[in-house]
Design a protein around this motif. Sequence first.
Motif, short mmCIF file in Angstrom:
data_model
loop_
_atom_site.label_atom_id
_atom_site.label_comp_id
_atom_site.label_asym_id
_atom_site.label_seq_id
_atom_site.Cartn_x
_atom_site.Cartn_y
_atom_site.Cartn_z
N UNK A 193 0.85 -1.20 0.00
CA UNK A 193 0.00 0.00 0.00
C UNK A 193 0.88 1.24 0.00
N UNK A 194 0.51 2.25 -0.80
CA UNK A 194 1.33 3.46 -0.94
C UNK A 194 0.60 4.68 -0.39
N UNK A 195 1.39 5.66 0.06
CA UNK A 195 0.88 7.01 0.32
C UNK A 195 1.59 7.94 -0.65
N UNK A 212 5.75 2.81 -12.61
CA UNK A 212 5.43 2.18 -13.90
C UNK A 212 6.69 1.74 -14.63
N UNK A 213 7.75 2.53 -14.50
CA UNK A 213 9.01 2.12 -15.11
C UNK A 213 9.59 0.87 -14.44
N UNK A 219 -0.49 0.85 -5.73
CA UNK A 219 -1.77 0.78 -5.02
C UNK A 219 -1.81 1.94 -4.03
N UNK A 220 -2.28 3.09 -4.50
CA UNK A 220 -2.28 4.30 -3.67
C UNK A 220 -3.54 4.31 -2.81
N UNK A 237 3.79 1.56 9.94
CA UNK A 237 3.62 0.28 9.28
C UNK A 237 2.46 0.19 8.32
N UNK A 238 1.87 1.35 7.94
CA UNK A 238 0.65 1.32 7.12
C UNK A 238 0.88 1.57 5.64
N UNK A 239 2.07 2.01 5.25
CA UNK A 239 2.29 2.35 3.84
C UNK A 239 3.78 2.40 3.54
N UNK A 240 4.06 2.44 2.26
CA UNK A 240 5.41 2.76 1.79
C UNK A 240 5.31 4.06 1.00
N UNK A 241 6.44 4.73 0.79
CA UNK A 241 6.39 6.04 0.14
C UNK A 241 7.73 6.38 -0.46
#
Length: 300
Positions: A193-195, A212-213, A219-220, A237-241
Amino acid sequence: MLDVHRLNLLRELSIRGTIAEVAAALNYSPSSVSQQLAILEREAGAELLRKSGRRLQLTPQALLLVEHTGELLDCLERAESALAASDTTVSGTVRLAVFQTAALALIPQSLNLMRHRHPNVRIEMVQHEPETALHETWARDFDLVVAEQYPGHAAQHYQGLDRQHLTSDEIRLALPPRGFLDIEDLASAREAPWVMEPHGAASRHWAEQACRQAGFDPDVRFETADLQAHVRLVESGNAVAFLPDLVWVGRQPEARLVTLETSPSRTIFTSQRTASARHPAIMAIREALQETVRDLESLW
């Protein structure tokens, strides 16, 4: 002789589009703005405004006056800068626009430097998105802007604004301190999951293209322009960024930071009107920002 104040109202209308927006920007009533523009038409002896649907359209004669008004305001601003430079004390009010991470990482120390070196300078700071701040500096709402641009997404250039490089900070993949242990590079973050910042921001477009590259659409799940919220979502622990290095100034990151393959960097710069280039107070703030950056870069 044409009145400079009324000419400036006409110029503001050309920039902002409606009398209501001019009135709001300058703290006038719409009826007052309309009255002043009507007087200007009589002074000019030419039609300056005509209705186009519900909006007012500037005539060719009005556009001619707007062009000359810009030149006149530049001349007055150069005169004000020269007058300020003739004083032995650096003083005056400077209106500063800055984006969030720069406001947190660069402004406090720069203000401390200014307060000790130039106590007679009053600095008024507003947090603004760079695209808006650049336009409003060109429109004379601000005197100086600290702005950013992401790789391959150059910030818009405005005639009459200079641009001075301040620093660059690397953009890294930020992962929670625990969990997501299978993510070692960008390609392996496809299921995470992304922020990200909202659509329309240069950072968002860059981030999506980077994913995309790497072979996936992110998954925002979380959108916010507040990078401190990005940090909290990652560290909880809820997202990566994607996070630039400047967000970590003044704190030890709990997030795991992964260097991206191309080592992309965000560029940070200052911009002001060239007509005020020699104003001592603005020059002093730029020098304070540069010194702050040099101190930070020595720690990176």
